[in-house]
Write an enzyme that holds these catalytic residues in place. Structure first.
Site, PDB file in Angstrom:
ATOM      1  N   ASP A 152       8.890 -39.218  89.159  1.00 54.10           N
ATOM      2  CA  ASP A 152       9.480 -37.887  88.969  1.00 54.10           C
ATOM      3  C   ASP A 152       8.774 -36.821  89.797  1.00 54.10           C
ATOM      4  OD1 ASP A 152      11.427 -38.754  87.256  1.00 54.10           O
ATOM      5  OD2 ASP A 152      10.336 -38.234  85.432  1.00 54.10           O
ATOM      6  N   HIS A 209      11.990 -44.281  91.532  1.00 59.75           N
ATOM      7  CA  HIS A 209      11.370 -43.004  91.879  1.00 59.75           C
ATOM      8  C   HIS A 209      10.221 -42.687  90.933  1.00 59.75           C
ATOM      9  CE1 HIS A 209      14.150 -41.994  88.622  1.00 59.75           C
ATOM     10  NE2 HIS A 209      13.392 -40.930  88.386  1.00 59.75           N
ATOM     11  N   ARG A 239      15.065 -34.594  78.113  1.00 59.86           N
ATOM     12  CA  ARG A 239      13.789 -34.901  78.787  1.00 59.86           C
ATOM     13  C   ARG A 239      12.909 -33.664  78.891  1.00 59.86           C
ATOM     14  NH1 ARG A 239      13.564 -36.252  85.122  1.00 59.86           N
ATOM     15  NH2 ARG A 239      12.454 -34.296  85.366  1.00 59.86           N
ATOM     16  N   HIS A 274      10.091 -45.485  88.198  1.00 63.06           N
ATOM     17  CA  HIS A 274      11.101 -45.948  87.250  1.00 63.06           C
ATOM     18  C   HIS A 274      12.496 -45.794  87.816  1.00 63.06           C
ATOM     19  CE1 HIS A 274      10.462 -41.643  86.415  1.00 63.06           C
ATOM     20  NE2 HIS A 274      11.732 -41.605  86.059  1.00 63.06           N
TER      21      HIS A 274
HETATM   22  C1  OGA Z   1      14.993 -38.928  85.134  1.00 61.32           C
HETATM   23  C2  OGA Z   1      15.154 -40.324  84.796  1.00 61.32           C
HETATM   24  C3  OGA Z   1      15.654 -41.894  83.108  1.00 61.32           C
HETATM   25  C4  OGA Z   1      16.781 -42.211  82.209  1.00 61.32           C
HETATM   26  O1  OGA Z   1      15.609 -38.088  84.491  1.00 61.32           O
HETATM   27  O2  OGA Z   1      14.219 -38.629  86.051  1.00 61.32           O
HETATM   28  O3  OGA Z   1      14.654 -41.106  85.519  1.00 61.32           O
HETATM   29  O4  OGA Z   1      16.715 -43.273  81.606  1.00 61.32           O
HETATM   30  N1  OGA Z   1      15.798 -40.647  83.692  1.00 61.32           N
HETATM   31  O5  OGA Z   1      17.737 -41.441  82.114  1.00 61.32           O
HETATM   32 MN    MN Z   2      12.961 -39.998  86.516  1.00 54.00          MN
END
Ligand code: OGA
Ligand code: MN
Length: 305
Positions: free
Chosen positions: A109, A107, A273, A257
């Site tokens: 984000d 995806h 995050r 990712h």
């Molecule tokens: C997200 C994601 C990556 C991770 O929160 O959108 O892709 O490694 N996280 O947790």
């Molecule tokens: Mn993500």
């Protein structure tokens, strides 16, 4: 003043940045150097950092406007800092976190909103002994390596992105899912997009696309499968093995990712995050997520013949 050291970690993406303490305010020079490295390598890894939420927010804010996470369920945010989304698989008061299986399919984000994120900064707080890796794909290379014939087909093509295609969303707490659906109806984005800073074009495809506008479901699914397989080829991917204290910053405008579930789920994995708001509204809401299936098309042909 000392300058940062940038060491590539992968061919398609990824570089390690050392010689900097992210808990301190960035100088203008450091900000420029990091931005340049970010545009070039897409994913930057700053090992061995120790940031408070406020310091992580300040660092992220040096590169744009912090997302206040309006598209996320409030229970998934840091209780004192709504700029921090807590990615955690811990069970609290007998309840799984709303983010325990976040990011499990490829995806970009917030592509399920009209304003996909500019980028994000993740700080690794707790990690399982092995696994729980994250992979990023370079979507410039994905576009540039398609044949001219397919590129012509993609020029002007639009795709419907749908939050209900988030992998495993149905396993999350029903109230979290209901909230996400309510906040984010399906949106349409162009398949080819131009990076606002580099001016380079990339391929916006991922596994949260429902269909392409103007195509039957069968056509959409075949084309999407081909594009997703191509875009996430190992040649275009950097895979990160986390260490405690890593800060990883990625450019969401030219990459997708996936967070791998390749770890013992009884072991904690906790990441903080911060996200940067996209610079532009590149998508539009749509009510039309239904497509034409082949059967309907055959009936339409039969009706006129
Ligand atoms: C997200 C994601 C990556 C991770 O929160 O959108 O892709 O490694 N996280 O947790
Ligand atoms: Mn993500």
């Amino acid at each position: 003043m000392s300058t940062i050291t940038v060491t590539p970690l992968g061919f398609a993406a990824g570089a390690q940045v050392t010689g900097i303490d992210l808990s301190k305010p960035l100088s203008e020079l450091q900000q420029r150097q990091i931005n340049k490295a970010w545009l070039e390598h897409i994913v930057l890894v700053f090992p061995g950092q120790e940031l408070t939420p406020a310091q992580q927010i300040a660092f992220t804010g040096s590169f744009g406007t912090l997302d206040q996470h309006g598209s996320q369920a409030p229970t998934t945010l840091h209780p004192e800092h709504r700029e921090i989304l807590v990615l955690s698989n811990k069970v609290v008061n007998g309840k799984k976190s709303g983010t325990y299986n976040s990011g499990r399919n490829w995806h970009t984000d917030l592509s399920y909103t009209t304003r996909p994120a500019k980028g994000a900064v993740i700080h690794c707080k707790e990690k399982p002994p092995v696994g729980g890796d994250t992979m990023w794909a370079n979507l410039y290379l994905a576009l540039e390596t398609l044949s001219p014939t397919i590129r012509k087909l993609l020029d002007g093509l639009e795709a419907v992105h749908d939050v209900t295609l988030v992998q495993g969303i149905e396993l999350r707490a029903p109230e979290v899912v209901a909230e996400m659906k309510k906040r984010t109806p399906p949106v349409v984005h162009p398949v080819v997009r131009t990076h606002p800073e580099t001016g380079r074009k990339s391929l916006l495809v991922n596994q949260r696309i429902r269909r392409f506008v103007g195509m039957s479901d069968e056509e959409s699914q075949s084309l999407l499968a081909m594009l997703n397989t191509h875009a996430t080829s190992p040649e275009f991917v950097y895979r990160h093995r986390w260490s405690l204290g890593d800060v990883v910053m990625w450019d969401n405008r030219c990459s997708c990712h996936v967070a791998l579930g390749d770890f013992d789920q009884t072991k904690p994995r906790v990441m903080f995050r911060c996200s940067l708001e996209g610079e532009v509204e590149s998508g539009r809401l749509t009510n039309d997520i239904g497509g034409t299936d082949r059967q309907t098309m055959l009936q339409a042909v039969a009706a006129v013949s």
